[in-house]
Design a protein around this motif. Structure first.
Motif, PDB file in Angstrom:
ATOM      1  N   VAL A 437       0.812  -1.224   0.000  1.00  0.00           N
ATOM      2  CA  VAL A 437       0.000   0.000   0.000  1.00  0.00           C
ATOM      3  C   VAL A 437       0.846   1.276   0.000  1.00  0.00           C
ATOM      4  O   VAL A 437       0.286   2.367  -0.089  1.00  0.00           O
ATOM      5  N   TYR A 440       0.409   3.664  -2.980  1.00  0.00           N
ATOM      6  CA  TYR A 440      -0.942   4.217  -2.961  1.00  0.00           C
ATOM      7  C   TYR A 440      -1.096   5.254  -1.844  1.00  0.00           C
ATOM      8  O   TYR A 440      -1.810   6.255  -2.010  1.00  0.00           O
ATOM      9  N   MET A 441      -0.448   5.025  -0.707  1.00  0.00           N
ATOM     10  CA  MET A 441      -0.489   5.998   0.391  1.00  0.00           C
ATOM     11  C   MET A 441       0.177   7.308  -0.024  1.00  0.00           C
ATOM     12  O   MET A 441      -0.333   8.401   0.262  1.00  0.00           O
ATOM     13  N   THR A 450       2.374  10.474   4.625  1.00  0.00           N
ATOM     14  CA  THR A 450       2.732   9.089   4.926  1.00  0.00           C
ATOM     15  C   THR A 450       3.708   9.025   6.092  1.00  0.00           C
ATOM     16  O   THR A 450       3.571   8.174   6.989  1.00  0.00           O
ATOM     17  N   PHE A 453       1.836   9.575   9.276  1.00  0.00           N
ATOM     18  CA  PHE A 453       1.117   8.353   9.649  1.00  0.00           C
ATOM     19  C   PHE A 453       2.051   7.385  10.365  1.00  0.00           C
ATOM     20  O   PHE A 453       1.697   6.813  11.409  1.00  0.00           O
TER      21      PHE A 453
END
Length: 521
Positions: A437, A440-441, A450, A453
């Protein structure tokens, strides 16, 4: 006739001729053998095994240099974004599948023979990589390395546990993680100096050298004895304990024969153990630790190092930065292995998590300021580069290795191997999802988002670990099990004066693996 009474001089002379030798927790009188001579053959056997761990590490690190080449507009092999995400995660996703058959295969063929046969698919995979002309061939090679890496699960850890003495087991077991990190590092170095096809060709040497090195070391004496090949088991044990005669390993050999003939628990009792708090509480802890290590940014930073440094406009060449990052990971791992005995797990891991979170949060702040044109990116590109290398170092000082260290000690003995194998499989799945992912992140929330996160995952993970992570360093396996049973609480390391007693207890209670599914990384 006068009765002879030995003088002090006679007794001293006798002690010089024979000395107690610790053999897997047993003490017997034999001719003097230096500790170095005892340790050397065990080190040789584990080193031969570590060559295949370097091979496995090279498969994990290969994507780091492959992905940036495939992202180029003039790439030799055109790939889509979806194919690129699978290239970063397919091998990790398939590792758990290989783990399921690893134990039975290892039990049927033997630890050594299984590892030797595993070198063959690794050779095939590197050949496929070298001659790949499309994404499909890359997927085939990645699938082979993932499944083969899973097959390593049982023979690697059981071999180390069954050929080493207790006082060497911990240190020699830790070399597995170091070997994997070293294998990853070799890929970053190779990508700096040559193209990925040549690196794939160079990687052929690792499994080939490993095959011939394994030919020189003995099979596990536990496995040989379990198969009824007692003479071979005794010879293997004599080799591993300093190239001595059978008479000097009699006591340990008898212990091995007794251990392998212990009656197995019934299926009912095994499942009953899985329903106890002593299993599910540590299982949640280990799984959570894997989650932090995977989604806290360190695994994606390793896989996408070149891509990330390119987006950050690193002040040094991207592959050079990746090599430095790989070196930081290796140094962090070495520090963890040697420092954890002095600091304990709690202090070291809270330092690791806090430092990793700070690095990612500061990198996110820098990214937002750069996107807002508040700072001049040309003058400060060294800041995010330094923070990324710092996060790689700090994560490997603690949190990246914590779940693998905990998995070998927090589970009750009756379910330890199965629980460790299950937790390790979940860890690999987490890693594959995190890699899958990542791109996509970045597309959806930008690179700074990102990083933010990742920082939040580390902070939340550290808070939860503060209340749930016991201090297991210096504690016996019985004390750890009692902690989860509610008998006692492990908050601090034991006092220094208590350690000799605990070491003596551990030496006389060797841990033997029966179900062949322990994890290695």
């Amino acid at each position: 006739m006068a009765q002879y009474s030995p003088s002090n001089e006679d007794m001293n002379r006798s002690e010089e001729k024979s000395s107690p030798v610790e053999l897997n927790g047993n003490v017997e009188i034999s001719y003097p053998i230096s500790k170095f001579r005892q340790a050397l053959p065990q080190f040789c056997a584990v080193s031969a095994k570590n060559l295949i761990m370097i091979t496995f590490g090279s498969t994990l690190g290969f994507s780091t240099i492959l992905i940036p080449e495939l992202k180029r507009e003039d790439s030799e092999i055109p790939v889509t974004r979806e194919e690129l995400t699978w290239i970063s995660s397919l091998n990790l996703f398939l590792v758990p599948i290989g783990c399921f058959v690893s134990g039975p295969v290892s039990q049927f063929l033997g630890r050594k023979r299984t590892m030797m046969l595993i070198t063959i698919p690794f050779v095939i995979a590197w050949i496929v990589f070298h001659y790949a002309t499309n994404a499909g061939m890359l997927f085939i090679a990645l699938a082979i390395t993932g499944l083969t890496g899973g097959l390593l699960e049982a023979p690697v850890m059981t071999y180390v546990a069954e050929v080493t003495q207790p006082h060497l087991r911990g240190m020699l077991s830790a070399t597995s993680s170091m070997s994997i990190i070293l294998g990853i590092f070799t890929q970053m170095v190779g990508g700096k100096f040559t193209n990925w096809r040549t690196v794939a060709l160079i990687n052929l040497t690792y499994p080939l050298v490993c095959f011939f090195a394994l030919c020189m070391v003995p099979e596990s004496p536990y496995w040989l004895a379990a198969k009824g090949r007692l003479k071979e088991a005794e010879d293997a044990l004599s080799w591993l304990r300093g190239w001595v005669g059978p008479g000097q390993v009699t006591s340990e050999f008898q212990t091995i024969c007794q251990e392998i003939h212990k009656p197995a628990d019934s299926r009912h009792n095994v499942w009953k153990d899985f329903r106890k708090k002593t299993f599910y509480a540590p299982f949640i802890l280990v799984t959570w630790s894997f989650f932090i290590g995977s989604f806290g940014g360190s695994i994606t930073l390793q896989t996408f190092a070149v891509v990330i440094f390119e987006q950050l406009n690193a002040p040094i060449e991207q592959y050079t930065a990746a090599v430095i990052l790989g070196l930081a990971q290796l140094i962090g791992t070495l520090i963890c292995v040697f420092a954890i005995h002095f600091t304990g797990k709690r202090k070291l891991n809270f330092l690791s998590i806090a430092g990793t979170a700070l690095c990612f949060c500061l990198a996110a702040v820098y990214g937002y300021l750069n996107d807002s044109r508040v700072v001049d990116a040309h003058n400060y590109t060294w800041i995010p580069t330094t923070l990324m290398i710092g996060s790689a170092f700090l994560s490997h000082v603690g949190i990246r290795l914590l779940p693998w260290i905990l998995a070998g000690e927090v589970f009750p003995v009756k379910v330890r191997s199965s629980a460790t194998g299950a937790a390790g499989s979940i860890g690999y799945i987490f890693n594959s999802i995190a890699n899958k992912v990542f791109l996509y992140m970045v597309d959806g929330m930008s690179l700074p988002g990102t990083f933010f996160f990742y920082g939040m995952i580390n902070i939340a993970g550290g808070v939860l670990l503060y209340f749930t992570l016991p201090e297991t360093e210096g504690r016996t396996l019985k004390e750890i099990e009692d902690h989860y049973a509610g008998v006692q609480s492990l908050k601090n390391k034991p006092k220094k004066e208590d350690l000799p007693m605990k070491e003596k207890w551990a030496a006389t209670n060797p841990a033997v693996i029966y179900d062949d599914t322990e994890s290695k990384m």
